[in-house]
Enzyme design. Sequence first.
Site, short mmCIF file in Angstrom:
data_model
loop_
_atom_site.label_atom_id
_atom_site.label_comp_id
_atom_site.label_asym_id
_atom_site.label_seq_id
_atom_site.Cartn_x
_atom_site.Cartn_y
_atom_site.Cartn_z
N LYS A 133 45.92 78.26 78.01
CA LYS A 133 45.84 79.28 76.96
C LYS A 133 44.46 79.93 76.90
CE LYS A 133 45.47 75.83 73.26
NZ LYS A 133 44.93 74.82 74.20
N ARG A 142 45.53 74.06 64.66
CA ARG A 142 45.98 72.85 65.35
C ARG A 142 46.67 71.88 64.40
NH1 ARG A 142 41.90 73.08 69.82
NH2 ARG A 142 42.35 71.45 71.33
N ARG A 145 39.26 69.66 85.98
CA ARG A 145 38.67 70.87 85.40
C ARG A 145 37.15 70.77 85.34
NH1 ARG A 145 41.07 73.19 79.78
NH2 ARG A 145 39.82 71.62 78.74
N ARG A 189 33.64 68.19 81.18
CA ARG A 189 33.51 67.86 79.76
C ARG A 189 33.82 66.39 79.55
NH1 ARG A 189 37.24 72.38 76.98
NH2 ARG A 189 37.78 70.53 75.77
N ARG A 215 43.96 63.01 73.66
CA ARG A 215 44.12 64.39 73.20
C ARG A 215 45.60 64.81 73.26
NH1 ARG A 215 40.35 67.52 77.00
NH2 ARG A 215 40.80 69.37 75.75
P1 AMP Z 1 39.53 72.70 73.03
O1 AMP Z 1 38.38 73.27 73.78
O2 AMP Z 1 40.33 73.73 72.30
O3 AMP Z 1 40.40 71.79 73.89
O4 AMP Z 1 38.92 71.76 71.88
C1 AMP Z 1 38.11 70.65 72.21
C2 AMP Z 1 38.02 69.73 71.00
O5 AMP Z 1 37.44 70.43 69.90
C3 AMP Z 1 39.34 69.19 70.48
O6 AMP Z 1 39.79 68.04 71.20
C4 AMP Z 1 38.97 68.85 69.04
O7 AMP Z 1 38.21 67.66 68.96
C5 AMP Z 1 38.04 70.01 68.68
N1 AMP Z 1 38.79 71.16 68.11
C6 AMP Z 1 38.92 72.40 68.66
N2 AMP Z 1 39.67 73.19 67.89
C7 AMP Z 1 40.05 72.43 66.82
C8 AMP Z 1 40.86 72.66 65.69
N3 AMP Z 1 41.46 73.86 65.47
N4 AMP Z 1 41.02 71.65 64.80
C9 AMP Z 1 40.42 70.46 64.97
N5 AMP Z 1 39.66 70.15 66.04
C10 AMP Z 1 39.46 71.13 66.96
#
Ligand code: AMP
Length: 214
Positions: free
Chosen positions: A13, A88, A127, A160, A171
Amino acid sequence: MILVFLGPPGSGKGTQAKKVTAERGWPQLSTGDMLRSAIANGTKLGLEAKSFMDRGALVPDAVVIGLIAERVLSPDCKAGFILDGFPRTIPQAEALDLMLAELSQKVFMTVLFDIPDSELVSRLSGRRTCLKCGAMYHVVAASPKVEGICDACGAGLVQRDDDKEDVILKRLAVYHAQTAPVAGYYDSQRKLRKLDARLPQTEVLGHLKSLISN
Ligand code: AMP
């Protein structure tokens, strides 16, 4: 146009949001990128978020709702934006509807990037991410021109901490427990569209464009 891109980590996404942003100009609002930049800048919010992110847990709703509530007020969001990784949880989706209502706006469409977990572990563990510009690569499927260096901005690429296998599994579990129900929230508003995120990136983009223009 306000779009929500919903899907498990690694479903593509973020990559697709960048492509749509480049073509249509609507900014990509990624809470993950915002949180990583807060961590890189050593802010109090970043420090608080890091402990949740490192173990694959969600950052508290109030923190991410606050980030988005501030960001949507920026002038560049006037014509629309793409939410990538937010909402989320159901409370985040409800908070989004409320904050948009105050601006006399609403979500136009939510696109669910559908993909089985079995594909995601290899996608995510291979990744590599540029922490400077957010560009993403894959050691096998989409390697950069020079190993370890971002094609777009020349900064170094990293794996990461949360793209390591034990955290990936956490996750995905969090996604199924807390984020998957958000699809039902938008489905009940008749705003949910699904696409097959296993397809090659160009086909996913084509499908996405037809959804947006219909
Ligand atoms: P992402 O890069 O979108 O995969 O986000 C990485 C991490 O950031 C996630 O595993 C969460 O720990 C945190 N995170 C990102 N967006 C949110 C959200 N909308 N709500 C809660 N935690 C978030």
